[in-house]
Design an enzyme around this catalytic site. Sequence first.
Site, PDB file in Angstrom:
ATOM      1  N   ARG A  97      97.940 -14.488  80.570  1.00 28.55           N
ATOM      2  CA  ARG A  97      98.143 -14.637  79.122  1.00 28.55           C
ATOM      3  C   ARG A  97      97.217 -15.683  78.522  1.00 28.55           C
ATOM      4  NH1 ARG A  97     100.066 -12.136  74.575  1.00 28.55           N
ATOM      5  NH2 ARG A  97     100.252 -13.713  72.975  1.00 28.55           N
ATOM      6  N   ASP A 121     104.283 -13.209  80.982  1.00 26.86           N
ATOM      7  CA  ASP A 121     105.713 -12.926  81.081  1.00 26.86           C
ATOM      8  C   ASP A 121     106.108 -11.669  80.317  1.00 26.86           C
ATOM      9  OD1 ASP A 121     106.387 -15.110  82.644  1.00 26.86           O
ATOM     10  OD2 ASP A 121     106.574 -16.435  80.911  1.00 26.86           O
TER      11      ASP A 121
END
Length: 436
Positions: A97, A121
């Site tokens: 990310r 996530d």
Amino acid sequence: MGIFKIEGGIPLKGEITPQGAKNEALQILCAVLLTPEKVTINNIPDIIDINKLITLLGNLGVKIQKIGSGSYTFQADEVNVQYLETEAFKKEGGSLRGSIMIVGPLLARFGRGYIPKPGGDKIGRRRLDTHFEGFINLGAKFRYNREDHFYGVEATDGLTGTDMLLDEASVTGTANIVMAAVLAKGRTTIYNAACEPYLQQLCKMLNSMGANITGVGSNLLTIEGVDSLGGCEHRILPDMIEIGSWIGLAAMTRSEITIKDVSWENLGVIPNTFRKLGITLEKRGDDIFIPAHLDGYEVKTDIDGSILTIADAPWPGFTPDLLSIVLVVATQARGDILIHQKMFESRLFFVDKLIDMGAKIMLCDPHRAVVMGHDFKSQLKATTMSSPDIRAGISLLIAALSAKGTSTIQNIEQIDRGYERIDERLRAIGANIIRA
């Protein structure tokens, strides 16, 4: 896939030192791309997500040298921008990310930046609009390949400062735009900017490199563009999310724990939020001392007697990364509490695992859960479970350490993404945890 085997119900005791802040490190490491000069960074956490980013920087041509535990030098004087268009980069960048934050520095210094749709996530949709709208406001042209999920911004004639109002106070979005604006021509103002301590740290580092950023710590940043930036040395703050995790661990296991060198002035409302749960925290210098809560802890109600609600909000509000910890701690509190997770729509879905362990939780909808505390009159039961994301993973680990019996946690790579050598550090204070 690794697993943790945890024998719960054992009181812990001792000192634990928080690692360097993961969310700050992701920003700071990307900022080394803004200068050809050497940058030294200290207190870098040794965790999967950070190590992936360091590897990515190395593949871009950044010269990296480890000079000590958690200390590295970086020199981006021979960056290979062509690497951004390779299949290897699409795979590598898509697994992390934080890789989105290389785009701003690359765009500012080299006139172009590309990134595959970032991973991370599975906690719900995480918008990238703020990042790219900011780049477009600075004069970049945006393109998106839907087949490859590949984003690109280009500014062949350089970036130009402007006034902008962000649609949300995104921390990574603000960081990316700031890193692009420091080398833009003229003045940029960013209103509704994030003002988290880690964003403040980034701005302080950039100023030490020769940038001109004012309003640091507020939601209005003013950036006077400069022609170039130089090298610097920077130290990363302790991780406030890990600090909150250790507070929750101490309360749930009724343990006496001292958390060392926490940087109290950068913790904001975190200590008082845990105090609302009835947890005793003592400030000892720059440490936090949590005594063993042998008589449990009682949730405070609101002034009018209504149920306590704890919700996340942009800084200086309560960080969403600690709501999972608060939720698990509330399962053994005396009293009830409403947890309201506003920012991510899938982050509460791990509560079914806590319910399997005997917790009394009513999931109202994807964003809200009511927790009815056991007051330690009914101990959680050991079980086998899987970690869905970093913060849920550490919450389940805390639950397992407090539970009766031996629990197994699968998919622990999720926990390793955000917590450094967590099994070793827990064993040092008396936990019975084995990595297999």
